[in-house]
Design a protein around this motif. Sequence first.
Motif, PDB file in Angstrom:
ATOM      1  N   ALA A  73      10.590 -88.180  61.632  1.00  0.00           N
ATOM      2  CA  ALA A  73      11.463 -87.698  60.550  1.00  0.00           C
ATOM      3  C   ALA A  73      11.914 -86.262  60.817  1.00  0.00           C
TER       4      ALA A  73
ATOM      5  N   GLU B 128       6.207 -85.329  53.627  1.00  0.00           N
ATOM      6  CA  GLU B 128       5.469 -86.373  52.909  1.00  0.00           C
ATOM      7  C   GLU B 128       4.654 -87.221  53.876  1.00  0.00           C
ATOM      8  N   SER B 129       5.203 -87.502  55.042  1.00  0.00           N
ATOM      9  CA  SER B 129       4.459 -88.286  56.036  1.00  0.00           C
ATOM     10  C   SER B 129       3.276 -87.506  56.571  1.00  0.00           C
TER      11      SER B 129
ATOM     12  N   ASP C 168      11.083 -85.711  54.123  1.00  0.00           N
ATOM     13  CA  ASP C 168      10.368 -86.946  54.455  1.00  0.00           C
ATOM     14  C   ASP C 168       9.233 -86.669  55.437  1.00  0.00           C
TER      15      ASP C 168
ATOM     16  N   ARG D 184      15.017 -84.750  58.848  1.00  0.00           N
ATOM     17  CA  ARG D 184      14.611 -85.149  57.489  1.00  0.00           C
ATOM     18  C   ARG D 184      13.270 -84.478  57.168  1.00  0.00           C
TER      19      ARG D 184
ATOM     20  N   ARG E  23       3.683 -97.885  60.576  1.00  0.00           N
ATOM     21  CA  ARG E  23       3.919 -98.385  59.208  1.00  0.00           C
ATOM     22  C   ARG E  23       2.895 -99.463  58.844  1.00  0.00           C
TER      23      ARG E  23
END
Length: 297
Positions: free
Chosen positions: A145, A156-157, A153, A150, A125
């Motif tokens: 994720a 998107e990562s 998510d 998930r 992060r």
Amino acid sequence: PYLLGLVRTESREPADRVRVDCTRVRDPWRDKMLIARAAIAAVIAAFPLISSASARVGERPTEMHSSLGGYLAGRVAHGQHETDAAALFYKSALAKDPQNEILLEQSQFMDVAEGRIAEALEISRQLLKLQTSHRIGGLVLGVDAAKQGRFADAGESFKLAASGLVGELTSTLSVAWTKYAVGDVDGALNEIDGLKQAEWAQFYLRYHKALICDLAGRQQEAGRLYERAFRGEQRLVRLTLAYAQHALARGDRKLARSMLEEVRRIDEPRTPEEDRVVTKREEEVLQLIADGCSTPE
């Protein structure tokens, strides 16, 4: 040592007192000498830290007096495959320079290698704040994720990891698999088709498309993609095993047997156990396919 005028320790003086003998160095070497001396001085400054890199696991490293010393000690420990000690050195250096991207990356690598996922996620992060398209940071967050289910998510990562040719390839394939995970087979295939890559990358795209089609029950399309991928690269065990499994599932035992023979041919030249191509897991799959080929019709 005669030409470079390297640092030498006087036998009658304490070990930490050194001097440089430059009396016999010719002028053309002066610039190189300065570089050599600076490098040696840095290593000597970090020596107490480096020497503890080979200490027993669990032993705390010497206190860092500079981020450079911690970085050098971490590099040495990493080179000795002592990732636990390297992680501690990098973290100590990072405490003195928390925004240093190189130290963050090295700490992240060591944390992942040691299985400290929580720490790796936190550093990922931080890296993505410094560089929004940080490839490894995006991959680490995406994998975590996906592991938790998930998948949106995760996709998107994974998109954050699309930097450079290799980053675009790994990012696209990862996003495609997250789409397959939520049942969007067409979206997964379109994701792969939308990536325009050089010919060397087409093999990976076809291989993953074949796997997705195979799992989705699109046997005819999967067979066509396996065949094209196999024609382009006949030395990869996983591709050959996947093609053999596909052939066996379709009832084509002749093709499955030929794929098994191909795997054995690839693995045969490497007789020592450490040099074998086929892993233990692949060996298990290989045996399952062989058993399936040998059962009566």
